[in-house]
Design a protein around this motif. Structure first.
Motif, short mmCIF file in Angstrom:
data_model
loop_
_atom_site.label_atom_id
_atom_site.label_comp_id
_atom_site.label_asym_id
_atom_site.label_seq_id
_atom_site.Cartn_x
_atom_site.Cartn_y
_atom_site.Cartn_z
N ARG A 69 0.87 -1.07 -0.02
CA ARG A 69 -0.13 0.09 -0.15
C ARG A 69 0.87 1.05 -0.12
O ARG A 69 1.93 1.07 0.57
CB ARG A 69 -0.68 0.00 1.20
CG ARG A 69 -2.00 -0.98 0.96
CD ARG A 69 -2.96 -0.99 2.31
NE ARG A 69 -2.19 -1.44 3.62
CZ ARG A 69 -1.84 -0.66 4.38
NH1 ARG A 69 -1.76 0.66 4.42
NH2 ARG A 69 -1.27 -1.14 5.61
N TYR A 197 -1.22 -3.41 -7.06
CA TYR A 197 -0.90 -4.09 -5.84
C TYR A 197 -2.45 -4.10 -4.82
O TYR A 197 -2.94 -3.11 -4.67
CB TYR A 197 0.14 -3.61 -5.22
CG TYR A 197 0.18 -4.02 -3.35
CD1 TYR A 197 0.42 -5.32 -3.36
CD2 TYR A 197 -0.50 -3.51 -2.56
CE1 TYR A 197 0.50 -6.11 -1.96
CE2 TYR A 197 -0.69 -3.84 -1.17
CZ TYR A 197 -0.33 -5.27 -1.15
OH TYR A 197 -0.10 -5.69 0.42
N GLY A 198 -2.65 -5.47 -4.36
CA GLY A 198 -3.72 -5.69 -3.50
C GLY A 198 -4.40 -4.48 -2.84
O GLY A 198 -5.35 -4.10 -3.29
N GLY A 199 -3.79 -4.13 -1.61
CA GLY A 199 -4.56 -3.19 -1.00
C GLY A 199 -4.77 -1.78 -1.66
O GLY A 199 -5.71 -1.03 -1.32
N LYS A 205 -11.82 -3.85 -0.17
CA LYS A 205 -11.04 -4.08 1.13
C LYS A 205 -10.98 -2.87 1.91
O LYS A 205 -11.57 -2.22 2.40
CB LYS A 205 -9.74 -5.15 0.70
CG LYS A 205 -8.98 -5.61 2.05
CD LYS A 205 -7.87 -6.60 1.49
CE LYS A 205 -7.18 -7.10 2.78
NZ LYS A 205 -7.94 -8.24 3.57
N LYS A 206 -9.62 -2.51 1.84
CA LYS A 206 -9.26 -1.18 2.61
C LYS A 206 -10.13 -0.10 2.32
O LYS A 206 -10.40 0.84 2.96
CB LYS A 206 -7.67 -1.04 2.75
CG LYS A 206 -7.02 -2.11 3.29
CD LYS A 206 -7.33 -2.49 4.71
CE LYS A 206 -6.97 -3.27 5.45
NZ LYS A 206 -5.59 -4.17 5.46
N HIS A 226 -10.20 -2.61 11.74
CA HIS A 226 -9.18 -3.29 11.32
C HIS A 226 -8.81 -4.47 12.21
O HIS A 226 -7.96 -4.53 12.86
CB HIS A 226 -7.93 -2.36 10.98
CG HIS A 226 -6.88 -3.12 10.21
ND1 HIS A 226 -5.71 -2.56 10.31
CD2 HIS A 226 -6.83 -4.00 9.40
CE1 HIS A 226 -4.73 -3.15 9.56
NE2 HIS A 226 -5.51 -4.23 8.83
N SER A 248 -0.96 -3.49 10.23
CA SER A 248 -0.67 -4.41 9.27
C SER A 248 0.51 -5.45 9.62
O SER A 248 1.70 -4.87 10.20
CB SER A 248 -0.64 -3.42 7.87
OG SER A 248 -1.54 -2.98 7.80
N ASP A 277 -9.27 -9.79 9.11
CA ASP A 277 -8.45 -8.53 8.83
C ASP A 277 -9.54 -7.36 9.10
O ASP A 277 -9.22 -6.30 9.64
CB ASP A 277 -8.30 -8.44 7.12
CG ASP A 277 -7.31 -7.30 7.06
OD1 ASP A 277 -6.28 -7.00 7.73
OD2 ASP A 277 -7.63 -6.55 5.98
N PHE A 300 -6.46 -12.11 2.36
CA PHE A 300 -5.43 -11.81 1.74
C PHE A 300 -4.31 -11.65 2.56
O PHE A 300 -4.08 -10.63 3.26
CB PHE A 300 -5.71 -10.44 1.15
CG PHE A 300 -4.65 -9.82 0.17
CD1 PHE A 300 -4.07 -10.47 -0.97
CD2 PHE A 300 -4.22 -8.65 0.38
CE1 PHE A 300 -3.51 -9.98 -1.90
CE2 PHE A 300 -3.13 -8.10 -0.34
CZ PHE A 300 -2.78 -8.68 -1.56
N ARG A 381 1.96 -12.20 -0.73
CA ARG A 381 0.65 -12.75 -0.26
C ARG A 381 -0.17 -13.65 -0.94
O ARG A 381 0.23 -14.08 -2.08
CB ARG A 381 -0.16 -11.52 -0.16
CG ARG A 381 0.43 -9.99 0.34
CD ARG A 381 -0.72 -9.38 1.39
NE ARG A 381 -0.20 -8.74 2.23
CZ ARG A 381 -0.58 -8.38 3.63
NH1 ARG A 381 -1.62 -9.05 4.02
NH2 ARG A 381 0.08 -7.51 4.15
N ALA A 443 4.29 -4.02 4.97
CA ALA A 443 2.81 -3.97 4.53
C ALA A 443 2.52 -2.57 3.66
O ALA A 443 1.51 -2.62 2.78
CB ALA A 443 1.74 -4.27 5.30
N PHE A 461 -6.47 3.96 7.84
CA PHE A 461 -7.75 3.50 7.23
C PHE A 461 -8.93 4.46 7.47
O PHE A 461 -10.03 3.87 7.43
CB PHE A 461 -7.98 1.97 7.58
CG PHE A 461 -6.73 1.08 7.21
CD1 PHE A 461 -6.45 1.13 5.77
CD2 PHE A 461 -5.80 0.19 8.10
CE1 PHE A 461 -5.30 0.17 5.48
CE2 PHE A 461 -5.00 -0.37 7.57
CZ PHE A 461 -4.38 -0.53 6.40
#
Ligand code: GTP
Ligand code: SPV
Ligand code: MN
Length: 597
Positions: A69, A197-199, A205-206, A226, A248, A277, A300, A381, A443, A461
């Protein structure tokens, strides 16, 4: 899939800007997912792994500069800066929309725009909220199919309502200097560009389930946190539920999937995973208790460190239907590996490939330079299905959620925080959450191992002003009739040589049992300036080699001098949060200072 005019006109508008070659609706069927996996394999976006050893598993590598992130490029775009507060990055919405428009214009030319209708929470539950993500990435589609609930029933449940969260994601050119993760809480809108990337890109999600949801929660009288959610089952079949907020890469997935130490397992204790999470929390009108659901449908999780001993449940979950991102590849066996999986890394003669996609020699590994010398990236991940988790709670799909008995805060602190302590009540517990601090991890992009304040593990967040967020915690305390008790834990205290003193992982169960015994009024505690601490003999250390009552005294000790030193840093942080800090929090801080003497 829908005639909803709000949905259709928004998609038209986004397509007119991004100019994809075609638009494809994601319907949640296995046939469509399989066709997309094939397509992604044909372009190299995914590598299909050994079907016998890892059925339906894939490897993906993100760009080398796009592995975590990006908090510095994450924005809360409320009309005024004051609403976003001093902890968030802020840009005025009009200005941000204009900037983004330039980056999105034509960004999907030659690509397909996928439309993903998804629900956070079980469709039909009072907790559930709907989102639609538009993306030009098959990787994002396949991850969202694991992490959220996708399909026609989501659109059916939305009907002709405008009440959905709009998410636009484009990889664009993956230009790190023009990477933006932006949120417009008043417009129910998330826009993410130039990342894969994921987040940053799995917008459910976030971005949605924490930043937008925390904003909605304040407005609507609930909480988005969280937090992991677990159920601890006693030998008599009773199950008590605990939520825990750790920053994280500080142990949520591990605690959520905990396997009890042998002596407890033999007696019939079990731990069930509800979430690893994110928790959405609401007050139940019938019993006045706080109930939690996990709005996600998969995990994740951080790969490095996951092994047969530390987290066998996570490992078992990832043995099928999983997407691995930025782990190490063994070309000979067509499988994956990461640091801490086992002592058998792929060798050069196996065709070992590191997370960057380069040939890799395990002998070059240097703990001081993990990013450049490890096989798997420290923030590599797995994306894996909750339903494949051996310890998944029977309440995972519950519409009303699970009642919360205890809330735990925690972080990585080498010295200050003891293994566990209990707050004096909800207001003091909120204060304990507000002063949480932790060493930074891989993270998020940036320095690692630096202590920073991370209130409620929500610093990156909260979708609005941090001070107002603390006020919301206080306000919720007045609404919850039967309040959970609030605790703080630290698994990461180190000795003079820098080694962790507490064994952690499964043995954290021993601390959970003390916490629940406190909630049941079954055990005494020692009152200290920071809160109630266990008597050393009240944490069961039976069967724990190397841990004595002396060690427990050390782990539970409250070092008044280091707390006093922390006070100055807390004050500085409160001042930074600014004039929205509730008066109660300042009073709690003054009271703590006084108790420390
Ligand atoms: P996010 O997915 O980033 O939110 O992380 P998380 O909070 O779920 O963290 P996770 O459980 O994946 O753990 C992250 C790292 O902490 C891993 O390398 C674990 O091995 C390590 N870890 C987890 N629990 C413990 C513990 O009890 N003791 C110690 N020493 N390390 C732990
Ligand atoms: C975290 O960083 O807290 C995560 C991973 O859970 S991400 O989805 O990238 O936010
Ligand atoms: Mn997380």
């Amino acid at each position: 899939m829908t005639n909803n005019k709000f949905v259709l006109s928004w998609i038209d508008e986004m397509a007119a800007m991004t100019k994809p070659d075609k638009i494809v609706w994601i319907d949640g069927t296995e046939e469509q997912a399989e066709a997309l996996r094939r397509e992604a394999c044909s372009t190299g976006e995914l590598i299909k792994l050994n079907e016998e050893l890892l059925p339906n598993c894939y490897l993906h590598r993100t760009a080398v500069n796009d592995v975590a992130r990006v908090e510095g490029r994450t924005f809360i775009c409320t009309p005024t800066k004051e609403e976003a507060g001093n902890i968030n990055n802020w840009v005025e919405p009009g200005e941000m929309y204009a900037k983004l428009k330039k980056l999105y214009t034509g960004s999907m030319k030659g690509r397909t725009m996928y439309v993903i209708p998804y629900s956070m929470g079980v469709v039909g539950s009072d907790f559930a909220k709907i989102g639609i993500e538009l993306t030009d990435s098959i990787y994002v589609v396949l991850n969202m199919l694991i992490m959220t609930r996708v399909g026609q029933n989501v659109m059916d449940s939305l009907g002709d309502s405008p009440d959905f969260i709009k998410g636009l994601h484009s990889k664009a050119t993956l230009d790190a200097d023009n990477r933006y993760i932006t949120h417009f809480p008043q417009d129910n809108t998330i826009m993410s560009v130039n990342s894969g990337y994921g987040g940053n890109v799995l917008l459910g999600k976030k971005c949605f389930a924490l930043r937008i949801a925390s904003y909605l929660g304040r407005k609507e009288g609930w909480m988005a946190e969280h937090m992991l959610i677990l159920g601890l089952e006693y030998p008599n079949g009773d199950i008590k539920y605990i939520t825990a907020a750790f920053p994280s890469a500080c142990g949520k997935t591990n605690l959520a999937m905990l396997i009890p130490p042998e002596i407890f397992k033999k007696k019939g204790y079990k731990v069930w995973t509800v979430g690893d999470d994110i928790a959405w929390l609401r007050v139940n009108k019938e019993d006045g208790r706080l109930y939690a659901v996990n709005p996600e449908n998969g995990f994740f999780g951080v790969a490095p460190g996951t092994n047969e001993k530390s987290n066998p449940n996570a490992l078992a979950t990832t043995r099928r239907d999983t997407i691995f991102t930025n782990v190490c590849y063994n070309a000979r066996t067509n499988t994956v590996w990461w640091e801490g999986l086992d002592n058998n890394p792929p060798k050069p003669e196996d065709g070992a490939v590191n997370w960057k996609g380069e040939p890799w020699d395990y002998r070059s590994y240097d703990k001081a330079d993990k990013i450049n010398t490890s096989g798997a990236h420290p923030n590599s991940r797995f994306t894996t299905m909750a339903k494949n988790c051996p310890c998944l709670s029977a309440e995972f799909n519950s519409l009303k959620g699970v009642p919360v008995t205890a809330i735990i805060f925690g972080g990585r602190r080498a010295k200050t925080a003891p293994l566990v302590y209990q707050s004096f009540g909800w207001q003091h517990g909120t204060f304990v959450g507000s002063i949480m601090a932790s060493e930074t991890t891989a993270a998020a992009a940036g320095a690692i191992g630096v202590v920073r304040r991370d209130p409620m593990a929500m610093r990156p967040f909260v979708g609005y002003n941090m001070g107002d967020y603390w006020q919301h915690w206080l306000d919720m305390g007045h609404v919850i009739k039967n309040k959970p008790l609030i605790f703080h834990v630290n698994w990461f205290r180190t000795d003079d040589k820098g080694n962790f003193i507490w064994p952690g992982f499964g043995d954290n169960m021993r601390v959970l049992l003390w916490i629940l015994a406190r909630c049941a009024g079954e055990v005494d505690a020692v009152k200290t300036p920071i809160g109630y601490v266990p008597k050393p003999e009240d944490i069961n250390i039976e069967g724990l080699r190397g841990i004595t009552t002396e060690t427990m005294k050390n782990l539970l000790s409250v070092d008044v001098e280091s707390w006093k030193a922390d006070i100055a840093n807390i004050k500085e942080f409160y001042n930074q949060v600014g004039d929205h800090v509730p008066a109660e929090m300042w009073q709690e801080l003054a009271a703590l200072e006084k108790r420390l003497g």
